[in-house]
Write a protein that holds these residues in place. Structure first.
Motif, short mmCIF file in Angstrom:
data_model
loop_
_atom_site.label_atom_id
_atom_site.label_comp_id
_atom_site.label_asym_id
_atom_site.label_seq_id
_atom_site.Cartn_x
_atom_site.Cartn_y
_atom_site.Cartn_z
N SER A 400 0.95 -1.17 -0.14
CA SER A 400 -0.10 0.01 0.07
C SER A 400 0.84 1.29 0.00
O SER A 400 1.67 1.50 1.01
CB SER A 400 -0.87 -0.05 1.14
N MET A 401 0.84 1.97 -1.05
CA MET A 401 1.86 3.21 -1.36
C MET A 401 1.06 4.33 -1.40
O MET A 401 -0.20 4.67 -1.96
CB MET A 401 2.65 3.02 -2.73
N GLN A 402 1.82 5.40 -1.01
CA GLN A 402 1.25 6.83 -1.04
C GLN A 402 2.10 7.78 -1.70
O GLN A 402 3.02 8.48 -1.39
CB GLN A 402 0.77 7.36 0.26
N THR A 442 1.33 -6.74 -5.68
CA THR A 442 -0.05 -6.00 -5.87
C THR A 442 0.26 -4.61 -5.06
O THR A 442 0.46 -4.49 -3.82
CB THR A 442 -1.28 -6.83 -5.32
N VAL A 443 0.29 -3.63 -6.02
CA VAL A 443 0.58 -2.24 -5.30
C VAL A 443 -0.95 -1.51 -5.28
O VAL A 443 -1.58 -1.27 -6.42
CB VAL A 443 1.60 -1.47 -6.10
N VAL A 444 -1.25 -0.73 -4.23
CA VAL A 444 -2.54 -0.19 -3.98
C VAL A 444 -2.09 1.36 -3.54
O VAL A 444 -1.22 1.44 -2.84
CB VAL A 444 -3.38 -0.90 -2.98
N LEU A 445 -2.80 2.10 -4.47
CA LEU A 445 -2.43 3.57 -4.01
C LEU A 445 -3.41 4.28 -3.28
O LEU A 445 -4.66 4.19 -3.22
CB LEU A 445 -2.43 4.13 -5.46
N GLY A 446 -3.03 5.51 -2.26
CA GLY A 446 -3.82 5.96 -1.46
C GLY A 446 -2.97 7.29 -1.11
O GLY A 446 -2.14 7.57 -1.50
N ASN A 495 -6.62 -3.14 -8.18
CA ASN A 495 -5.79 -3.75 -6.92
C ASN A 495 -6.38 -3.42 -5.85
O ASN A 495 -6.05 -4.16 -4.95
CB ASN A 495 -4.48 -3.04 -7.32
N ALA A 496 -7.10 -2.33 -5.57
CA ALA A 496 -7.96 -1.91 -4.47
C ALA A 496 -8.91 -2.79 -3.98
O ALA A 496 -9.07 -3.17 -2.76
CB ALA A 496 -8.47 -0.39 -4.42
#
Length: 553
Positions: A400-402, A442-446, A495-496
């Motif tokens: 989980s990346m910002q 699996t990269v999720v963006l936030g 991905n989310a």
């Protein structure tokens, strides 16, 4: 690729509540437009796809029919990490995020002090530690502006706060304190507080002395924040706390039909959590309402690099960031194991390389004990070496990346506080979105709002350009770690959905999937990264109902 179904069995759909016509339907998996130009919604789900004439025929007089005039429809954008209730509270007061130097901070504070009633507290947020340059981060740098004024100034990372001398006095904080977690009332050589409070346990000592907002005020602020998110194109978010009365507020808004986002909430598990409290967290799983539910548990493995509370394998340039947030890291590992065996997904805040490694080690040990499949996550992952990247995919851990944290709080030349603390080698490993993606994670963006702005197009843009949003002419920090336009879109859609184990009902435009949709004036895949934040959001649909509609539609 499998063929998407064209329609649900009409016997199970109910009335068609919404029809969207003249649309370009974007598949975030392939990056291509579907052959269909229209969709119908029944019971909160996409019930049919087809051409305009066929789908229009499904409408009755009670159906909302919207001609999108060629606009682009994507699955609803989901923020993979945000704090709605906490953010609504923290962002109330003086916004210091635009201040680039101490003089600007002092001027902003002075203006606010002049507006305050006698004895009133001053609340500020978004303070960038880079404004202090080489000076210590302490309230002495802001005197005499705050002379006699009780003030609480939240630093941008929300893991540290500056309290004025008057605020410390009113709270009875006049020296160091001992905590169950890695928190600190920073004091000088004489034992007097400097005003810097590290981590929640220390900040709460002073926060509870300030006047507290009423329930009505908290509700109003939350509604305003959530409506802003919907207008920015968000249909959902993974809320990484359930602090205070958060769950009660979500339930209240949901029951009143005023919740414009679908929320997945992960309550905190802090050091010192005992057997009964852990059992309560496990028992809380799956509870919620129509548009929100408790799913997962949030843990902290460290603090932040900027305030010296991250957990690094080697100290930063000040000899700090050497310890875990959990005084006994093995206790964290045991908790992760117990949650895993109970089928509860964990989301661990881990910023430094040692923290990320320990979190991965803990998940690996938990997986070895068997149990049901669980999708664990690590949040932030700001700096990690090469040998860590492949482990995310191998263990099935979500990254989980910002990316906007890298964009707005660091600099390409490494002269910022974050980079200086780490040194060149580790600063060059900043927010390795590309490295993690290419390793199979699996990269999720936030956004981590309120730490950074919540508009999802800005988050996606930052993942692509990695430049400071204040000045896009500046060079990017680690351009080799940028994602493509399609990958950025996937990070907030498919991905989310995968991270939430909802890929069978969310993240794509397909019959039977939720009617959570974001409608844009043009495709995010052909819009330049630097222009993407300004791409108009024309319509946001949640559970089949518009939560935002531009006047042009």
């Amino acid at each position: 690729m499998r063929t998407l179904p064209r329609a649900l069995d009409s016997a199970g759909t109910g009335r068609c509540s919404l029809v969207l016509l003249s649309a370009r339907l974007l598949d975030p998996v392939t990056g291509e437009f579907l052959p269909d130009t229209a969709l119908a919604v029944s019971g909160g789900q996409i019930s049919a796809l087809g051409d305009d004439r066929r789908i229009r025929a499904l409408a009755d007089p009670a159906t909302t029919v919207i001609d999108l005039k060629g606009a682009v429809v994507t699955p609803g954008l989901v923020d993979g990490h945000l704090h709605p209730v906490t953010g609504a509270e923290l962002t109330h007061g003086l916004d210091l995020s635009a201040c680039a130097g101490l003089d600007e901070v002092r001027e902003a504070l002075a203006r606010e002090v002049r507006r305050l009633a006698p004895g009133a507290w001053l609340h500020g947020w978004g303070l960038d530690p880079n404004v202090f340059g080489g000076r210590p981060v302490e309230t002495a740098a802001l005197a005499p502006v705050l002379d006699g004024v009780p003030a609480l100034l939240q630093l941008f990372d929300a893991h540290s706060m500056l309290a004025s001398p008057r605020a410390l006095e009113l709270a009875g904080v006049d020296g160091p304190r001992t905590f169950d977690q890695a928190a600190e009332v920073v004091c000088d050589d004489t034992g007097r507080p400097t005003g810097l409070l590290l981590e929640d346990a220390a900040a709460e000592l002073v926060e509870r002395a300030a006047p507290q907002p009423t329930h009505a005020e908290r509700r109003s602020r939350l509604v305003a924040a959530l409506r802003g998110m919907a207008a920015a194109g968000l249909t959902g978010g993974h809320a990484m706390d359930a602090n205070g009365d958060s769950l009660a507020l979500y339930a209240e808004l949901d029951a009143a039909g005023e919740l414009p986002l679908r929320l997945r909430v992960a309550p905190w598990c802090q050091p010192g959590t005992g057997t009964d409290a852990l059992r309560a967290l496990i028992g809380q799983q799956g509870t919620g309402g129509r548009l929100w539910r408790t799913e997962g548990v949030k843990l902290f493995m460290d603090g932040t690099i900027d305030n010296g509370t991250a957990w690094l394998e080697h100290p930063d340039c000040h000899g700090e960031s050497t310890h875990a947030f959990w005084p006994d890291p093995d206790a964290y590992t045991r908790i992760v194991g117990e949650l895993h065996r109970a089928g509860v997904p964990t989301a661990t805040h881990a910023i430094g390389d040692a923290a990320v490694r320990h979190a991965l080690d803990s998940v690996e040990k938990a997986l070895a004990t068997g149990g049901r499949p669980v999708r664990h996550r690590i949040e932030h992952i700001e700096t990690v070496p090469d040998d860590t990247l492949h482990r995310f995919a191998e263990l099935g851990v979500i990254a989980s990346m910002q990316p906007t944290h890298c964009c707005d709080f660091t600099r390409a030349d490494h002269t910022d506080n974050w980079s200086r603390r780490l040194g060149e080698e580790r600063a060059a490993r900043a927010w390795r979105c590309r490295g993690l993606w290419d390793s199979g994670a699996t990269v999720v963006l936030g956004s981590d709002w309120p730490i950074a702005p919540y508009p999802p197009l800005g988050v996606m843009a930052g993942a692509r350009h990695r430049r400071p949003s204040r000045d896009l002419a500046q060079p990017p920090h680690g351009p080799e770690q940028a994602l493509t336009a399609l990958e950025a879109l996937q990070g907030m859609t498919v991905n989310a959905a995968h991270a939430a184990a909802e890929e069978h009902v969310a993240g794509r435009i397909a019959v039977g999937h939720r009617a959570d949709l974001t409608v844009l004036a043009d495709s995010p895949l052909v819009t330049a990264a630097t222009d993407l934040p300004d791409l108009p959001v024309l319509l946001t649909v949640l559970d089949g109902s518009p939560t935002h509609r531009d006047t042009s539609l």
